[in-house]
Each structure stands twice: as structure tokens, then as C-alpha cells.
Design a protein around this motif. Structure first.
Motif, PDB file in Angstrom:
ATOM      1  N   SER A   1      -6.452 -12.448  -5.846  1.00  0.00           N
ATOM      2  CA  SER A   1      -6.177 -11.840  -7.042  1.00  0.00           C
ATOM      3  C   SER A   1      -7.239 -11.553  -8.094  1.00  0.00           C
ATOM      4  O   SER A   1      -7.051 -10.780  -9.239  1.00  0.00           O
ATOM      5  N   SER A   2      -8.425 -12.406  -8.071  1.00  0.00           N
ATOM      6  CA  SER A   2      -9.508 -12.367  -8.965  1.00  0.00           C
ATOM      7  C   SER A   2     -10.167 -10.999  -8.722  1.00  0.00           C
ATOM      8  O   SER A   2     -10.694 -10.451  -9.484  1.00  0.00           O
ATOM      9  N   GLN A   3     -10.182 -10.441  -7.418  1.00  0.00           N
ATOM     10  CA  GLN A   3     -10.509  -9.041  -7.005  1.00  0.00           C
ATOM     11  C   GLN A   3      -9.563  -8.037  -6.742  1.00  0.00           C
ATOM     12  O   GLN A   3      -8.950  -7.995  -5.844  1.00  0.00           O
ATOM     13  N   ARG A   4      -9.053  -7.667  -7.759  1.00  0.00           N
ATOM     14  CA  ARG A   4      -7.643  -7.234  -7.998  1.00  0.00           C
ATOM     15  C   ARG A   4      -7.493  -5.633  -7.084  1.00  0.00           C
ATOM     16  O   ARG A   4      -6.534  -5.439  -6.820  1.00  0.00           O
ATOM     17  N   ASP A   5      -8.673  -5.240  -6.786  1.00  0.00           N
ATOM     18  CA  ASP A   5      -8.567  -3.790  -6.133  1.00  0.00           C
ATOM     19  C   ASP A   5      -8.886  -3.968  -4.569  1.00  0.00           C
ATOM     20  O   ASP A   5      -8.891  -2.717  -4.118  1.00  0.00           O
ATOM     21  N   HIS A   6      -8.953  -4.965  -4.031  1.00  0.00           N
ATOM     22  CA  HIS A   6      -9.274  -4.752  -2.599  1.00  0.00           C
ATOM     23  C   HIS A   6      -8.108  -5.783  -2.163  1.00  0.00           C
ATOM     24  O   HIS A   6      -7.636  -6.879  -2.410  1.00  0.00           O
ATOM     25  N   VAL A   7      -7.608  -5.406  -0.820  1.00  0.00           N
ATOM     26  CA  VAL A   7      -6.615  -6.059   0.075  1.00  0.00           C
ATOM     27  C   VAL A   7      -6.874  -5.561   1.424  1.00  0.00           C
ATOM     28  O   VAL A   7      -7.137  -4.569   1.858  1.00  0.00           O
ATOM     29  N   THR A   8      -6.616  -6.939   2.174  1.00  0.00           N
ATOM     30  CA  THR A   8      -7.105  -6.614   3.941  1.00  0.00           C
ATOM     31  C   THR A   8      -5.688  -7.057   4.305  1.00  0.00           C
ATOM     32  O   THR A   8      -5.117  -8.275   4.037  1.00  0.00           O
ATOM     33  N   ILE A   9      -5.201  -6.167   5.528  1.00  0.00           N
ATOM     34  CA  ILE A   9      -3.882  -6.570   6.220  1.00  0.00           C
ATOM     35  C   ILE A   9      -4.288  -6.754   7.524  1.00  0.00           C
ATOM     36  O   ILE A   9      -4.998  -5.524   8.343  1.00  0.00           O
ATOM     37  N   THR A  10      -3.925  -7.613   8.304  1.00  0.00           N
ATOM     38  CA  THR A  10      -4.164  -7.805   9.687  1.00  0.00           C
ATOM     39  C   THR A  10      -2.675  -7.960  10.312  1.00  0.00           C
ATOM     40  O   THR A  10      -1.751  -8.615   9.981  1.00  0.00           O
ATOM     41  N   LYS A  11      -2.487  -7.397  11.419  1.00  0.00           N
ATOM     42  CA  LYS A  11      -1.537  -7.460  12.515  1.00  0.00           C
ATOM     43  C   LYS A  11      -2.006  -7.356  14.004  1.00  0.00           C
ATOM     44  O   LYS A  11      -2.188  -6.081  14.256  1.00  0.00           O
ATOM     45  N   GLY A  12      -2.085  -8.149  14.734  1.00  0.00           N
ATOM     46  CA  GLY A  12      -2.575  -8.281  16.058  1.00  0.00           C
ATOM     47  C   GLY A  12      -3.995  -7.633  16.078  1.00  0.00           C
ATOM     48  O   GLY A  12      -4.817  -8.413  15.350  1.00  0.00           O
ATOM     49  N   LYS A  13      -4.247  -6.401  16.874  1.00  0.00           N
ATOM     50  CA  LYS A  13      -5.730  -5.884  16.872  1.00  0.00           C
ATOM     51  C   LYS A  13      -5.738  -4.913  15.641  1.00  0.00           C
ATOM     52  O   LYS A  13      -6.960  -4.270  15.504  1.00  0.00           O
ATOM     53  N   LEU A  14      -4.904  -4.848  14.693  1.00  0.00           N
ATOM     54  CA  LEU A  14      -4.754  -3.803  13.484  1.00  0.00           C
ATOM     55  C   LEU A  14      -5.382  -4.541  12.441  1.00  0.00           C
ATOM     56  O   LEU A  14      -4.807  -5.486  11.939  1.00  0.00           O
ATOM     57  N   THR A  15      -6.348  -3.646  11.880  1.00  0.00           N
ATOM     58  CA  THR A  15      -7.116  -4.371  10.455  1.00  0.00           C
ATOM     59  C   THR A  15      -6.915  -3.110   9.332  1.00  0.00           C
ATOM     60  O   THR A  15      -7.412  -2.133   9.765  1.00  0.00           O
ATOM     61  N   ILE A  16      -6.444  -3.258   8.264  1.00  0.00           N
ATOM     62  CA  ILE A  16      -6.323  -2.414   7.236  1.00  0.00           C
ATOM     63  C   ILE A  16      -7.039  -2.871   5.991  1.00  0.00           C
ATOM     64  O   ILE A  16      -6.555  -3.936   5.608  1.00  0.00           O
ATOM     65  N   GLU A  17      -7.891  -1.899   5.432  1.00  0.00           N
ATOM     66  CA  GLU A  17      -8.454  -2.191   4.306  1.00  0.00           C
ATOM     67  C   GLU A  17      -8.045  -1.215   2.980  1.00  0.00           C
ATOM     68  O   GLU A  17      -8.186  -0.161   3.582  1.00  0.00           O
ATOM     69  N   LEU A  18      -7.788  -1.735   2.084  1.00  0.00           N
ATOM     70  CA  LEU A  18      -7.272  -0.788   0.774  1.00  0.00           C
ATOM     71  C   LEU A  18      -7.967  -1.197  -0.316  1.00  0.00           C
ATOM     72  O   LEU A  18      -8.390  -2.292  -0.565  1.00  0.00           O
ATOM     73  N   VAL A  19      -8.163  -0.027  -1.149  1.00  0.00           N
ATOM     74  CA  VAL A  19      -8.980  -0.276  -2.331  1.00  0.00           C
ATOM     75  C   VAL A  19      -8.058   0.546  -3.459  1.00  0.00           C
ATOM     76  O   VAL A  19      -7.716   1.871  -3.113  1.00  0.00           O
ATOM     77  N   VAL A  20      -7.802  -0.101  -4.388  1.00  0.00           N
ATOM     78  CA  VAL A  20      -7.101   0.728  -5.481  1.00  0.00           C
ATOM     79  C   VAL A  20      -7.755   1.661  -6.038  1.00  0.00           C
ATOM     80  O   VAL A  20      -8.936   1.903  -6.194  1.00  0.00           O
ATOM     81  N   ASN A  21      -6.853   2.890  -6.060  1.00  0.00           N
ATOM     82  CA  ASN A  21      -7.376   4.246  -6.561  1.00  0.00           C
ATOM     83  C   ASN A  21      -8.342   5.080  -5.752  1.00  0.00           C
ATOM     84  O   ASN A  21      -8.783   6.171  -6.063  1.00  0.00           O
ATOM     85  N   GLN A  22      -8.364   4.681  -4.432  1.00  0.00           N
ATOM     86  CA  GLN A  22      -9.046   5.317  -3.514  1.00  0.00           C
ATOM     87  C   GLN A  22      -7.995   6.019  -2.678  1.00  0.00           C
ATOM     88  O   GLN A  22      -7.068   5.584  -2.111  1.00  0.00           O
ATOM     89  N   LYS A  23      -8.135   7.496  -2.170  1.00  0.00           N
ATOM     90  CA  LYS A  23      -7.126   8.121  -1.381  1.00  0.00           C
ATOM     91  C   LYS A  23      -7.753   8.098  -0.130  1.00  0.00           C
ATOM     92  O   LYS A  23      -7.284   9.136   0.789  1.00  0.00           O
ATOM     93  N   PHE A  24      -7.979   7.144   0.555  1.00  0.00           N
ATOM     94  CA  PHE A  24      -8.366   6.696   2.067  1.00  0.00           C
ATOM     95  C   PHE A  24      -8.186   5.142   2.176  1.00  0.00           C
ATOM     96  O   PHE A  24      -8.175   4.319   1.201  1.00  0.00           O
ATOM     97  N   ALA A  25      -7.757   4.853   3.409  1.00  0.00           N
ATOM     98  CA  ALA A  25      -8.075   3.460   3.867  1.00  0.00           C
ATOM     99  C   ALA A  25      -8.705   3.336   4.879  1.00  0.00           C
ATOM    100  O   ALA A  25      -9.017   4.401   5.761  1.00  0.00           O
TER     101      ALA A  25
END
Length: 285
Positions: free
Chosen positions: A212-236
């Protein structure tokens, strides 16, 4: 007494009879409390009354608008070009009107009534402390004025809104048949529906890593899938590869929200947006 309407101010009560006469009881301008209903002679041939803070508002049988302040024994008539079908006064010097043609007029600070631009087909008006809300004939809501407590319902931090703004309808989110109870509700922003990522991804069995201190980044993992998101960026980044987004993630009210199309792109979930019911359904496969 054949009463057909009631209203109240801070210190008194009113009753409207079928014949258009008004009864009043409570405090008056001489500080002599009226303990039983008395005929109010200042207003006659009335067909509608509504409660206010210090004054009631009223429409007579000819479609004219009035206010009455019992503590000052003060009656005021307002000149509107059309006949009225609704009226509201929070204070006797700030009054809102709806005409039989569906237009809205306002008299603020004892000024002459002025037509409110940008509104049509209005059927009902109500006033709060320095703000106004109206309902259209097809049951849409618009509001404007003071928003210091969020009373306009427009999902905005603006403290004062001068132009009528549509009230935000809450969006219901259902995941795998369960209605989600969320601290941040889904949003309709610039034509794209956004949903809180945490509830949906965790419901699907994914692990969410968000500092929460780094509000603009989030990482999501499920099995072999890893997703990285950045706030206000139009790609993941999906397993290290760029995936374009229809709309960028947003940080709102302490949560990161993502466009619903991104969920189906990355998780293979079936997502449906029902615009008429304001419902989002997500079914994980």
C-alpha cells in the motif's frame, strides 16, 4: 379535518386540508407557542406543501409558488413564467421550483428566480443545506451545490459543484454467483467499467501482492501465471510480455481498479456488463 398533506419546520407543524386551507401549530413570531392547530390565514387555496428548515414551501391551486416562515410570520410569492408542479425550500430565501413543462428554476438569496440550464423533463425537486437534487421523469437523478459531505452522490471530492451533475448509480459486482461486498464499488469511468482487482482475483484463487505504500504497483500470481500492473499505464506484463489494456488501472479510494475486459483477457473468465441494470458478473472457468 380531511387532511391531504403535512409539512414541518424546525419549530412547527402544518396540515393541508382538501379545501386548500392550512393549519399550523408550534412556535410563532411572538414566542407564544401555539399548542393546538390554528387556521393559517397567510396562505390560501393551497394544493401542495413541503417541509423546510425555517419555512415551508407551497403551491397554490393556480400553480403559483410560495414560502411561509412562521417565526417571522413572513409570506413570499415567487413569479415563475410557467405553472408549478413541485417546489422545495430548505430556507425561505433559497427555493427550488419545477414547472409543469419539466424545467427547474431557483431563487437563491432572495434573488429573482432563474432557470437552471442543462436540465429537462424534471418531475421532482428537493433541497438540502446549500444543495439541490432533482429526479427526471425517467427516474434519473441530478444534483449540484455544496458537496463537503459527499451529499451530491456524484463520486467526486469537489466541495462545490455549480452545474447539475448526474448522480452515480451503484454498480453491483457478482463473482461466481456471489454478490461481492466491497469497500470500493465498481466505477463507470470514461465509458469503461472498472472493478477492484483484489476481490475478483482472490476469488479466482490468485495471490495478490500489493504494497500500500507503493500504491501504483500490484503483482498477481496464479499457478504459472504472473501479472504485473502499474496505475495509469495502458499495458500489463503477463509472464513478462506486454498486453495492451482497453483502459489503464486507476487508484481510487485506497484501491486499485482495473477494466473488466482485462479480467477476461488474463484469467479467461467470462465477464458481462449489464448497462441497463448496472451489474457486472464474473464467472471463473
Amino acid at each position: 379535518m380531511n387532511i391531504v398533506g403535512i409539512a414541518a419546520t424546525n419549530q412547527g407543524s402544518f396540515a393541508l386540508s382538501k379545501d386548500g386551507t392550512l393549519l399550523y401549530w408550534g412556535g410563532d413570531n411572538e414566542d407564544a407557542n401555539i399548542k393546538e392547530p390554528q387556521l393559517l390565514k397567510q396562505l390560501k387555496k393551497i394544493k401542495m406543501i413541503k417541509s423546510g428548515d425555517f419555512a415551508i414551501s407551497a403551491i397554490d391551486m393556480n400553480g403559483n409558488g410560495w414560502t411561509y416562515n412562521p417565526l417571522e410570520s413572513k409570506t413570499k410569492q415567487f413569479k415563475i413564467p410557467q405553472k408549478l408542479k413541485d417546489i422545495s425550500a430548505q430556507f425561505d430565501h433559497t427555493v427550488s421550483f419545477v414547472t409543469t413543462t419539466g424545467d427547474v428554476w431557483i431563487s437563491a438569496g432572495n434573488s429573482n428566480p432563474e432557470k437552471v440550464k442543462g436540465l429537462a423533463n424534471i418531475s421532482e425537486v428537493n433541497s438540502g443545506n446549500d444543495f439541490t437534487i432533482v429526479r427526471t421523469e425517467n427516474n434519473k437523478l441530478w444534483s449540484w451545490g455544496s458537496n463537503v459531505n459527499g451529499q451530491l452522490g456524484i463520486d467526486s471530492t469537489l466541495k462545490n459543484v455549480k452545474q447539475p451533475t448526474i448522480v452515480v448509480k451503484p454498480i453491483q459486482l457478482t463473482v461466481d454467483g456471489s454478490i461481492m461486498d466491497l469497500t470500493t464499488t465498481p466505477k463507470l469511468l470514461n465509458g469503461s467499467v472498472y472493478v477492484p482487482f483484489r476481490g475478483i482475483f482472490e476469488k479466482s484463487g490468485a495471490k495478490v501482492i500489493w504494497n500500500s505504500s507503493q500504491r501504483d504497483h500490484v503483482t498477481i500470481t496464479k499457478g504459472k501465471l504472473t501479472i504485473e500492473l502499474v496505475v495509469n499505464q495502458k499495458f500489463a506484463l503477463v509472464n513478462g510480455k506486454k498486453v495492451s489494456l482497453a483502459a489503464p488501472p486507476k487508484y481510487i479510494n485506497g484501491s486499485i481498479l482495473v477494466p473488466i475486459r482485462f479480467i477476461s483477457q488474463t484469467l479467461g473468465a467470462k465477464v458481462n456488463w449489464n448497462a441497463s441494470k448496472y451489474e457486472v458478473t464474473v464467472n471463473n472457468q
